[in-house]
Design an enzyme around this catalytic site. Structure first.
Site, PDB file in Angstrom:
ATOM      1  N   GLY A 113       6.226  -4.647  13.013  1.00 31.44           N
ATOM      2  CA  GLY A 113       6.966  -4.159  12.486  1.00 31.44           C
ATOM      3  C   GLY A 113       5.906  -2.486  11.733  1.00 31.44           C
ATOM      4  O   GLY A 113       6.968  -1.749  11.860  1.00 31.44           O
ATOM      5  N   ASP A 114       5.112  -2.816  11.802  1.00 26.66           N
ATOM      6  CA  ASP A 114       4.825  -1.603  11.559  1.00 26.66           C
ATOM      7  C   ASP A 114       3.671  -0.742  11.648  1.00 26.66           C
ATOM      8  O   ASP A 114       2.639  -0.224  11.701  1.00 26.66           O
ATOM      9  CB  ASP A 114       4.177  -1.456  10.156  1.00 26.66           C
ATOM     10  CG  ASP A 114       3.050  -2.912   9.992  1.00 26.66           C
ATOM     11  OD1 ASP A 114       2.871  -3.628  11.432  1.00 26.66           O
ATOM     12  OD2 ASP A 114       2.123  -2.048   9.050  1.00 26.66           O
ATOM     13  N   TYR A 166      36.748  28.798   3.186  1.00 26.82           N
ATOM     14  CA  TYR A 166      36.457  27.581   3.623  1.00 26.82           C
ATOM     15  C   TYR A 166      37.107  27.000   4.635  1.00 26.82           C
ATOM     16  O   TYR A 166      38.633  26.987   4.552  1.00 26.82           O
ATOM     17  CB  TYR A 166      36.712  27.137   2.227  1.00 26.82           C
ATOM     18  CG  TYR A 166      36.704  25.191   2.761  1.00 26.82           C
ATOM     19  CD1 TYR A 166      35.890  24.609   3.227  1.00 26.82           C
ATOM     20  CD2 TYR A 166      37.968  24.354   1.754  1.00 26.82           C
ATOM     21  CE1 TYR A 166      35.565  23.094   2.971  1.00 26.82           C
ATOM     22  CE2 TYR A 166      37.878  22.977   2.520  1.00 26.82           C
ATOM     23  CZ  TYR A 166      36.839  22.413   2.698  1.00 26.82           C
ATOM     24  OH  TYR A 166      37.399  20.882   2.911  1.00 26.82           O
ATOM     25  N   ARG A 188      52.124  37.606  -2.210  1.00 26.40           N
ATOM     26  CA  ARG A 188      51.815  37.931  -3.682  1.00 26.40           C
ATOM     27  C   ARG A 188      52.712  38.624  -4.228  1.00 26.40           C
ATOM     28  O   ARG A 188      53.345  39.060  -4.511  1.00 26.40           O
ATOM     29  CB  ARG A 188      50.441  38.718  -3.163  1.00 26.40           C
ATOM     30  CG  ARG A 188      51.364  39.589  -2.423  1.00 26.40           C
ATOM     31  CD  ARG A 188      49.570  40.976  -1.631  1.00 26.40           C
ATOM     32  NE  ARG A 188      49.885  42.176  -1.330  1.00 26.40           N
ATOM     33  CZ  ARG A 188      49.561  42.688  -0.197  1.00 26.40           C
ATOM     34  NH1 ARG A 188      48.714  41.998   0.360  1.00 26.40           N
ATOM     35  NH2 ARG A 188      50.293  43.327   0.889  1.00 26.40           N
ATOM     36  N   ARG A 208       1.342  -1.266   0.002  1.00 29.53           N
ATOM     37  CA  ARG A 208      -0.056  -0.074   0.431  1.00 29.53           C
ATOM     38  C   ARG A 208       0.929   1.506   0.310  1.00 29.53           C
ATOM     39  O   ARG A 208       0.248   2.413  -0.300  1.00 29.53           O
ATOM     40  CB  ARG A 208      -1.101   0.031   1.519  1.00 29.53           C
ATOM     41  CG  ARG A 208      -2.183  -1.184   1.192  1.00 29.53           C
ATOM     42  CD  ARG A 208      -2.660  -1.278   2.053  1.00 29.53           C
ATOM     43  NE  ARG A 208      -2.237  -2.073   3.538  1.00 29.53           N
ATOM     44  CZ  ARG A 208      -2.312  -2.399   4.477  1.00 29.53           C
ATOM     45  NH1 ARG A 208      -4.060  -2.855   4.829  1.00 29.53           N
ATOM     46  NH2 ARG A 208      -1.340  -3.468   5.256  1.00 29.53           N
ATOM     47  N   GLY A 215       2.052 -13.926   4.440  1.00 33.02           N
ATOM     48  CA  GLY A 215       0.692 -14.264   5.665  1.00 33.02           C
ATOM     49  C   GLY A 215       1.173 -13.608   6.631  1.00 33.02           C
ATOM     50  O   GLY A 215       2.851 -14.277   6.952  1.00 33.02           O
ATOM     51  N   ASN A 267      41.822  35.359  14.634  1.00 30.58           N
ATOM     52  CA  ASN A 267      41.302  35.778  13.652  1.00 30.58           C
ATOM     53  C   ASN A 267      41.662  35.259  11.469  1.00 30.58           C
ATOM     54  O   ASN A 267      42.503  35.591  11.276  1.00 30.58           O
ATOM     55  CB  ASN A 267      41.238  37.125  13.374  1.00 30.58           C
ATOM     56  CG  ASN A 267      40.152  38.050  12.283  1.00 30.58           C
ATOM     57  OD1 ASN A 267      39.045  37.650  12.899  1.00 30.58           O
ATOM     58  ND2 ASN A 267      39.996  38.630  11.694  1.00 30.58           N
TER      59      ASN A 267
HETATM   60  C1  UD1 Z   1      -3.198  -7.347  10.516  1.00 34.83           C
HETATM   61  C2  UD1 Z   1      -3.760  -7.689  10.952  1.00 34.83           C
HETATM   62  C3  UD1 Z   1      -4.839  -6.939  11.413  1.00 34.83           C
HETATM   63  C4  UD1 Z   1      -4.591  -5.600  11.907  1.00 34.83           C
HETATM   64  C5  UD1 Z   1      -3.242  -5.140  11.953  1.00 34.83           C
HETATM   65  C6  UD1 Z   1      -3.022  -3.677  13.181  1.00 34.83           C
HETATM   66  C7  UD1 Z   1      -3.613 -10.101  10.247  1.00 34.83           C
HETATM   67  C8  UD1 Z   1      -3.752 -11.030   8.871  1.00 34.83           C
HETATM   68  N1  UD1 Z   1      -4.170  -8.391  10.008  1.00 34.83           N
HETATM   69  O1  UD1 Z   1      -3.496  -6.221   9.054  1.00 34.83           O
HETATM   70  O2  UD1 Z   1      -5.790  -7.828  12.576  1.00 34.83           O
HETATM   71  O3  UD1 Z   1      -5.576  -5.019  12.667  1.00 34.83           O
HETATM   72  O4  UD1 Z   1      -2.600  -5.462  12.129  1.00 34.83           O
HETATM   73  O5  UD1 Z   1      -2.126  -2.994  13.006  1.00 34.83           O
HETATM   74  O6  UD1 Z   1      -2.904 -10.191  10.808  1.00 34.83           O
HETATM   75  N2  UD1 Z   1       4.365  -9.483   7.851  1.00 34.83           N
HETATM   76  C9  UD1 Z   1       5.249 -10.187   7.879  1.00 34.83           C
HETATM   77  N3  UD1 Z   1       4.817 -11.480   7.157  1.00 34.83           N
HETATM   78  C10 UD1 Z   1       4.534 -11.379   6.134  1.00 34.83           C
HETATM   79  C11 UD1 Z   1       3.128 -10.631   5.820  1.00 34.83           C
HETATM   80  C12 UD1 Z   1       3.503  -9.773   6.915  1.00 34.83           C
HETATM   81  O7  UD1 Z   1       6.508  -9.930   7.974  1.00 34.83           O
HETATM   82  O8  UD1 Z   1       3.938 -12.368   4.885  1.00 34.83           O
HETATM   83  C13 UD1 Z   1       4.590  -8.271   8.245  1.00 34.83           C
HETATM   84  C14 UD1 Z   1       4.434  -6.978   7.966  1.00 34.83           C
HETATM   85  O9  UD1 Z   1       6.212  -6.552   7.937  1.00 34.83           O
HETATM   86  C15 UD1 Z   1       3.859  -6.236   9.241  1.00 34.83           C
HETATM   87  C16 UD1 Z   1       3.114  -6.931  10.156  1.00 34.83           C
HETATM   88  O10 UD1 Z   1       3.498  -8.105   9.789  1.00 34.83           O
HETATM   89  O11 UD1 Z   1       5.159  -5.647   9.770  1.00 34.83           O
HETATM   90  C17 UD1 Z   1       1.686  -7.098   9.596  1.00 34.83           C
HETATM   91  O12 UD1 Z   1       1.422  -7.258   8.346  1.00 34.83           O
HETATM   92  P1  UD1 Z   1       0.236  -6.021   7.517  1.00 34.83           P
HETATM   93  O13 UD1 Z   1       0.435  -6.479   6.395  1.00 34.83           O
HETATM   94  O14 UD1 Z   1       0.376  -4.885   7.324  1.00 34.83           O
HETATM   95  O15 UD1 Z   1      -1.560  -6.309   8.560  1.00 34.83           O
HETATM   96  P2  UD1 Z   1      -2.462  -5.053   8.083  1.00 34.83           P
HETATM   97  O16 UD1 Z   1      -3.198  -5.924   7.006  1.00 34.83           O
HETATM   98  O17 UD1 Z   1      -2.047  -4.802   9.284  1.00 34.83           O
HETATM   99 CA    CA Z   2      -0.139  -2.922   8.939  1.00 32.34          CA
END
Ligand code: UD1
Ligand code: CA
Length: 467
Positions: free
Chosen positions: A102-103, A369, A443, A15, A79, A380
């Protein structure tokens, strides 16, 4: 009880429409993942933190390796459920696991601790951190057995919500605690029968509940703390909140920040009381500013230490510098990394310095510089002075003593040493060392021809008369 923390950071971040991995995007001057690791590291030692990397794994690991966390690779990002599956071996030694996203970078360590304690108290197999933001759209919703009881029956992703379920205001923050044995006994049964064809960690809630395990919600998070950063706009909003928090903290500590909505201050910055920060200033990274300083508009100061009563006039760019008390810089001064400016010293407009030490009370007030230069006290440096520190192959030092006077427009061809108390005539090109207390002039001799211009004009007039 052995507690480990798993951070899911392998996703691409579709996204964002960015080439850079999502967790490497920066807010508050640091990648998202660094914020999450920092919070986790306040709860367990870094060795007990396992980061799941995948998309741009090398870059992500490189960005946070210095924290001492461990890594597992999720080769294919199938996932959040799959991400946690990938951490099974690496987490064998723990009884309980906290799983972080991580996000979700504004999460506070106190909330992780509270989640852990609630999870243990409830003796749950899974505890879900939840919040009730004003707008729950986009988040998974948490379905409770009864509104007032902690037991959860399922988490439903936004796209799978059925009629009536949109009204559920309690969202899944993407932060969980698990009894590890229960988690890995069931996680293998996840199926990708959903909108994204992914293995959802959220489906583990229903699976555990149906297996008779206790799944509970812990509604304790500040709504802002659990905001996810899925789009650039969301990230910039989180960045704004982080930096606003920093400004508010400084104001509470006695710092005057004019038009606080315009300044950019990183969370780690410290500023002493009675310092004044003007609109559009930026204080970044590990910057420390003393008391009674003034930071004027449009100055950008990064990873630098300023003593008390330092004045930074408008438009200065300062990185990795040490500036002693009472010094004054700018307007429009540029300190590149590695400068140290002594007590009461002055660096004026359009002066650039790099790896240079300017002693107490010394001045370089205009258009200069100074590179790889060591300048003593009370010296100075005249307008337009240049240290010629580069011969096309290597860099060389310029050493200037105490109480030296360098006349304007001097070129100091390094390596060169100017002794204490020496005097350099304006416009000199200095290629040889100058001993203490000497005068050096390098000079061309001035030639003055009396009446030359008048004669020339007379000749021109005569020629015009002929034609
Ligand atoms: C996820 C939750 C959602 C929650 C939201 C909160 C799921 C299915 N959904 O959705 O219920 O409300 O977080 O912020 O979990 N990641 C991996 N490997 C993968 C996919 C994702 O490490 O294969 C990591 C991403 O880097 C990220 C975190 O997991 O840091 C969450 O993934 P993201 O795709 O952002 O999930 P959301 O759609 O936000
Ligand atoms: Ca997320």
């Amino acid at each position: 009880m052995g507690l480990g923390i798993v951070i899911m950071a392998a996703g691409k971040g579709t996204r964002l429409k960015s080439r850079r991995a999502k967790v490497l995007h920066e807010i508050g001057g640091k990648p998202l993942l660094c914020h999450v690791i920092a919070a986790a590291a306040q709860v367990v030692p870094p060795h007990d933190i396992v980061v799941v990397v995948g998309h741009q794994a090398e870059a992500v690991e490189a960005a946070v390796r210095n924290t001492g966390v461990r890594f597992v690779v999720q080769e294919e990002q199938r996932g959040t459920g799959h991400a946690v599956q990938c951490a099974e071996r690496e987490t064998r030694e723990y009884d309980e696991l906290i799983v972080l996203s991580g996000d979700v970078p504004l999460l506070q360590s106190g909330t992780i601790v509270a989640l852990r304690d609630f999870h243990l108290w409830e003796r749950a197999a899974m505890t879900i951190l939840t919040a009730r933001p004003a707008n729950p759209a986009g988040y998974g919703r948490v379905l409770r057995k009864r509104p007032e009881a902690p037991e959860v029956t399922a988490i439903v992703e936004q796209k799978a919500l059925r009629a009536g379920e949109e009204d559920v205001s309690e969202i899944n923050a993407g932060i969980y605690a698990f009894r590890r044995e229960a988690l890995y006994r069931h996680i293998g049964q996840l199926r990708a029968d959903n909108a994204h064809r992914e293995l959802y960690l959220t489906d583990v809630a229903r699976m555990l509940h149906e297996a008779g395990e206790r799944v509970v919600a812990f509604d304790a998070a500040q709504a802002t703390e659990v905001l996810g950063a899925n789009t650039i706009a969301e990230m910039m909003e989180l960045d704004r909140q982080l930096r606003m928090r920093a400004v508010e903290r400084l104001m509470a500590e006695g710092v005057s920040v004019y038009r606080p909505e315009t300044v950019t201050i990183d969370p780690g910055v410290e500023v002493g009381p009675d310092t004044v920060i003007e609109p559009f200033a930026q204080l970044l990274g590990e910057t420390r500013v003393g008391s009674d300083c003034r930071i004027q508009s449009y100055s950008v100061i990064r990873n630098s230490t300023l003593g008390d009563r330092v004045t930074i006039l408008e438009g200065c760019v300062i990185a990795d510098a040490q500036i002693e008390k009472g010094a004054q810089l700018g307007p429009y001064a540029h300190l590149r990394p590695g400068c140290s400016i002594g007590e009461g010293a002055k660096i004026g407009n359009f002066v650039e310095a790099k790896k240079t030490r300017l002693g107490a009370g010394s001045k370089a007030n205009h258009l200069t510089y100074l590179g790889d230069a060591q300048v003593g006290k009370g010296t100075n440096i005249g307008a337009g002075t240049i240290t010629c520190n580069y011969d096309g192959v290597a860099k060389h030092p310029t050493l200037i003593g105490d109480g030296v006077f360098i006349g304007s427009d001097t070129a100091l061809v390094a390596p060169v040493v100017i002794g204490d108390g020496a005097y350099i005539g304006a416009g000199s090109v200095i290629t040889k060392d100058v001993p203490a207390d000497a005068l050096a002039v390098g000079r061309a001799q001035q030639v003055t021809k009396e009446g030359w211009a008048k004669n020339r004009r007379a000749q021109q007039e005569a020629r015009k008369g002929q034609s």
